[in-house]
Design an enzyme around this catalytic site. Structure first.
Site, PDB file in Angstrom:
ATOM      1  N   GLU A 265       2.169   3.195   6.846  1.00 48.94           N
ATOM      2  CA  GLU A 265       1.782   1.914   7.440  1.00 48.94           C
ATOM      3  C   GLU A 265       2.964   0.978   7.268  1.00 48.94           C
ATOM      4  O   GLU A 265       3.174   0.414   6.195  1.00 48.94           O
ATOM      5  CB  GLU A 265       0.529   1.353   6.751  1.00 48.94           C
ATOM      6  CG  GLU A 265      -0.709   2.213   6.908  1.00 48.94           C
ATOM      7  CD  GLU A 265      -1.267   2.216   8.326  1.00 48.94           C
ATOM      8  OE1 GLU A 265      -0.730   1.492   9.199  1.00 48.94           O
ATOM      9  OE2 GLU A 265      -2.234   2.954   8.574  1.00 48.94           O
ATOM     10  N   CYS A 299       1.313  -7.595   7.823  1.00 53.73           N
ATOM     11  CA  CYS A 299       1.937  -6.683   8.779  1.00 53.73           C
ATOM     12  C   CYS A 299       1.377  -6.924  10.174  1.00 53.73           C
ATOM     13  O   CYS A 299       2.013  -6.576  11.169  1.00 53.73           O
ATOM     14  CB  CYS A 299       1.742  -5.231   8.353  1.00 53.73           C
ATOM     15  SG  CYS A 299       0.040  -4.806   7.978  1.00 53.73           S
TER      16      CYS A 299
END
Length: 513
Positions: A265, A299
């Protein structure tokens, strides 16, 4: 929140040796090096944490390996019961853990509580899933044969997490890994080590109360060199790593070199497309929270706003007015919208990005800057900024972990906006603001957004645990949390059973003796 409140939260989370070195649970430490955890809220030292040596790491792996032999043989619903108890402990400690997350990381207290709620939610999800680890059955081409698939535990799962979600991302991984029969070794960010220790203390209580091996959940602390213990270890079949694209490429290369599995990720460069049919009020709410929430350190933070030229000035004015209302300060004061960046290095990158966008020809329309004076002593508080830019600027192509929003104008139809949205290396989250059904459906089609997450009339951040979380391209391709993400934590096995007295071969091959 007062210093007394912080101390009370630490005490409630079992962290007692503040400023003197602390340990808990399945922790094996060296006495040679320490990590100093400073709060970006006030710049104060919270605690010193001793780091994991190679010798201590070996003890951790032996503990985890021994625990796997026990844990993997427990029925999955029983493993789910342990995760349920962990979720109940989190409910009891939600306020304390939320405060620690806010104080050590710098996000608002409400976001800290929300992060703990994510942990609780993934536990609930995993409990139900523990009775649904389904395989498939299929018809065999050979008479008297049955074929099916089943899933088995992988073994030890290594988890490397980032500072911006110091507890939730670990829980996304561990809750699913645990019900799958795996055990976990976690290296939290060296910027938020106390959050890791607090979580370890909570699960350690559950394991002790159920007379289960503490090696089911292990914690190691240190910088990237400690993370390399995990990535290079052939005893660990899966590494789940969250962080920058640069870090992810290093992890991927190392783990692939030993034919291990990775769940990555990584970076995001997320955009909201704003069409002429957008609801401007909804757009502003989604864009502002996406851009300034967690001080732009998610993010999934909104980095780019791609606005049609016909409404560009209207949206720009609305955003400018909204930014004028933002309150920046101590994140434990719930009246504030924006807290600090994680450290002064992040502040430096923020300043460099603002300089770069003007150098490349952009225009700052909401001025940034570092805040100073009472309440800003840590040097980590900055003003959220807005800049007019072009998508091909090198700084726009990068992910800057800070509250900087780039406004980009498009003309023509929505396909032009989608092309701009997709023209970055990252592919995590995306959104479109429109009341036009055709535009919305096109954005979600194969010809639309190339991101792992694509939303309509909501922002880019704020994912729910029920859906798989992750992205494409330089985001790494991993999927965590909901849906069928559990499968990455298990190994798939195809089984064929012959219940006849003959042995026919597949594809009609003849082999007579």
């Amino acid at each position: 929140m007062t210093a007394f409140g912080i101390q009370e939260a630490l005490k409630d989370l079992g962290i007692k040796e503040v400023n003197k070195g602390t340990s808990s649970g399945s922790l094996f430490f060296s006495d040679k090096e320490v990590i100093e955890s400073f709060s970006p809220v006030d710049g104060k030292l919270i605690a010193k944490i001793t780091t994991t040596s190679k010798e201590s790491y070996e003890k951790v792996l032996h503990s985890a390996s021994d625990a796997f032999a026990t844990w993997s043989n427990k029925p999955a619903p029983l493993r789910g019961e342990i995760v349920r108890q962990f979720g109940e402990k989190l409910r009891q400690k939600k306020e304390a853990l939320g405060k620690l997350v806010s104080y050590e990381m710098g996000k608002s207290y409400q976001e800290g509580l929300g992060e703990v709620q994510e942990m609780i939610d993934i536990c609930d999800f995993a409990v139900g899933l523990s009775r649904q680890l389904h395989g498939l059955t299929m018809h065999s081409e050979r008479p008297g044969h049955r074929m099916y698939e089943q899933y088995h535990p992988l073994g030890i799962v290594g988890i490397i997490s980032a500072f911006n979600f110091p507890v939730a991302v670990w829980a996304w991984n561990t809750a699913l890994a645990w019900i799958s029969g795996d055990v976990c070794v976690w290296k939290p960010s060296e910027k938020t080590p106390l959050c890791g220790i607090a979580c370890q203390n909570i699960i350690a209580e559950v394991l002790e109360e159920n007379e289960l091996p503490e090696g089911i959940s292990c914690l190691i602390n240190g910088n990237y060199t400690v993370g390399e213990f995990l990535t290079k270890d052939t005893r660990i079949p899966l590494i789940s790593a969250t962080g920058s694209t640069r870090m992810g490429k290093i992890v991927a290369k190392e783990v692939a070199g030993r034919l291990g599995k990775t769940l990555l990720e990584l970076g995001g460069n997320n955009a909201i497309v704003v069409t002429p049919d957008a609801d401007i009020k909804m757009t502003v709410i989604g864009a502002v929270f996406g851009a300034v929430g967690t001080a732009g350190q998610r993010c999934t933070s909104t980095r780019r706003l791609i606005i049609h030229e016909s409404i560009y000035d209207k949206v720009k004015e609305a955003l400018t007015n909204a930014y004028a209302q933002l309150r920046i300060g101590n994140p434990l004061n719930e009246n504030n919208h924006v807290g600090p960046l994680i450290d002064t290095n992040a502040v430096k990158m923020y300043n460099q990005a603002l300089d770069k966008v003007t150098t490349e020809g952009g225009k700052i329309i909401v001025e940034g800057g570092v805040l100073q004076g009472d309440g800003y002593e840590s040097g980590c508080y900055v003003k959220p900024a807005i800049a007019e830019a072009k998508n091909d600027f090198s700084i726009v192509q990068q992910e800057t972990f800070a509250p900087i929003l780039y406004l980009i104008k498009y003309d023509g139809d929505v396909t032009n906006a989608i092309a701009i949205q997709n023209n970055v290396a990252q592919g995590l989250s995306s959104a479109i603001m429109t009341n036009n059904l055709r535009e919305a459906e096109l954005f979600l089609s194969h010809a639309g957004s190339d991101c792992g997450i694509a939303n309509v009339n909501i922002g880019t951040s704020g994912a729910e645990i029920g859906g798989a979380f992750g992205g494409e391209k330089d985001t790494g391709g991993g999927r965590e949390s909901g849906s069928d993400a559990w499968k990455v934590y298990m190994r798939r096995q195809t089984n064929t059973i012959n219940y006849t007295t003959k042995l026919p071969l597949a594809q009609g091959i003849k082999f007579d003796l």
